[in-house]
Design a protein around this motif. Structure first.
Motif, PDB file in Angstrom:
ATOM      1  N   MET A   1      90.712  43.017   4.078  1.00 55.53           N
ATOM      2  CA  MET A   1      89.374  43.580   4.038  1.00 55.53           C
ATOM      3  C   MET A   1      88.762  43.625   5.434  1.00 55.53           C
ATOM      4  N   VAL A   2      88.993  42.564   6.222  1.00 54.80           N
ATOM      5  CA  VAL A   2      88.464  42.503   7.581  1.00 54.80           C
ATOM      6  C   VAL A   2      89.087  43.589   8.447  1.00 54.80           C
ATOM      7  N   ILE A   3      90.366  43.807   8.245  1.00 49.22           N
ATOM      8  CA  ILE A   3      91.060  44.848   9.015  1.00 49.22           C
ATOM      9  C   ILE A   3      90.490  46.222   8.678  1.00 49.22           C
ATOM     10  N   LEU A   4      90.244  46.465   7.416  1.00 47.79           N
ATOM     11  CA  LEU A   4      89.672  47.740   6.994  1.00 47.79           C
ATOM     12  C   LEU A   4      88.278  47.931   7.584  1.00 47.79           C
ATOM     13  N   ALA A   5      87.466  46.876   7.555  1.00 43.96           N
ATOM     14  CA  ALA A   5      86.114  46.955   8.129  1.00 43.96           C
ATOM     15  C   ALA A   5      86.194  47.206   9.637  1.00 43.96           C
ATOM     16  N   GLY A   6      87.114  46.542  10.315  1.00 41.14           N
ATOM     17  CA  GLY A   6      87.290  46.750  11.754  1.00 41.14           C
ATOM     18  C   GLY A   6      87.702  48.177  12.062  1.00 41.14           C
ATOM     19  N   PHE A   7      88.594  48.712  11.244  1.00 38.49           N
ATOM     20  CA  PHE A   7      89.041  50.088  11.412  1.00 38.49           C
ATOM     21  C   PHE A   7      87.878  51.066  11.248  1.00 38.49           C
ATOM     22  N   VAL A   8      87.050  50.857  10.253  1.00 42.52           N
ATOM     23  CA  VAL A   8      85.893  51.724  10.010  1.00 42.52           C
ATOM     24  C   VAL A   8      84.928  51.669  11.189  1.00 42.52           C
ATOM     25  N   VAL A   9      84.689  50.477  11.716  1.00 42.93           N
ATOM     26  CA  VAL A   9      83.795  50.327  12.864  1.00 42.93           C
ATOM     27  C   VAL A   9      84.345  51.073  14.070  1.00 42.93           C
ATOM     28  N   ILE A  10      85.631  50.923  14.330  1.00 44.43           N
ATOM     29  CA  ILE A  10      86.250  51.599  15.477  1.00 44.43           C
ATOM     30  C   ILE A  10      86.195  53.111  15.311  1.00 44.43           C
ATOM     31  N   MET A  11      86.495  53.607  14.137  1.00 44.53           N
ATOM     32  CA  MET A  11      86.496  55.054  13.902  1.00 44.53           C
ATOM     33  C   MET A  11      85.101  55.659  14.021  1.00 44.53           C
ATOM     34  N   ASN A  12      84.064  54.882  13.760  1.00 42.22           N
ATOM     35  CA  ASN A  12      82.696  55.394  13.828  1.00 42.22           C
ATOM     36  C   ASN A  12      82.009  55.095  15.148  1.00 42.22           C
ATOM     37  N   SER A  13      82.727  54.530  16.098  1.00 41.82           N
ATOM     38  CA  SER A  13      82.109  54.163  17.370  1.00 41.82           C
ATOM     39  C   SER A  13      82.208  55.270  18.417  1.00 41.82           C
TER      40      SER A  13
END
Length: 86
Positions: A1-13
């Motif tokens: 779940m943390v990896i998915l959240a990190g991925f979403v943050v990176i993609m939206n940055s």
């Protein structure tokens, strides 16, 4: 779940990372400065030709992945830019 959240943050940055962090990396500002200088004709033809040639050289060195020559070409461009109004 943390990896998915990190991925979403990176993609939206993207929008955040696109904005300049300092005045040194503010591409839009520097591009506007160049455009205004050209409109005001605050440049000499020889310096502009030299910058154009240096940009072409820089492009070639970057494509060849020649970092020392690319850095030298960038320094040359900076020197021409600093003497543009003389």
């Amino acid at each position: 779940m943390v990896i998915l959240a990190g991925f979403v943050v990176i993609m939206n940055s993207g929008d955040f990372l696109k904005k300049p962090m300092t005045t040194q990396d503010d591409f839009v500002y520097h591009l506007q400065e160049v455009e205004q200088a050209v409109i005001r004709e605050d440049w000499t033809k020889d310096e502009m030709k030299s910058i154009n040639v240096s940009l072409s050289r820089l492009n070639a060195f970057l494509r060849a992945r020649d970092s020392s020559q690319a850095l030298a070409a960038a320094a040359e461009i900076r020197e021409h830019w600093e003497h543009l109004n003389e």
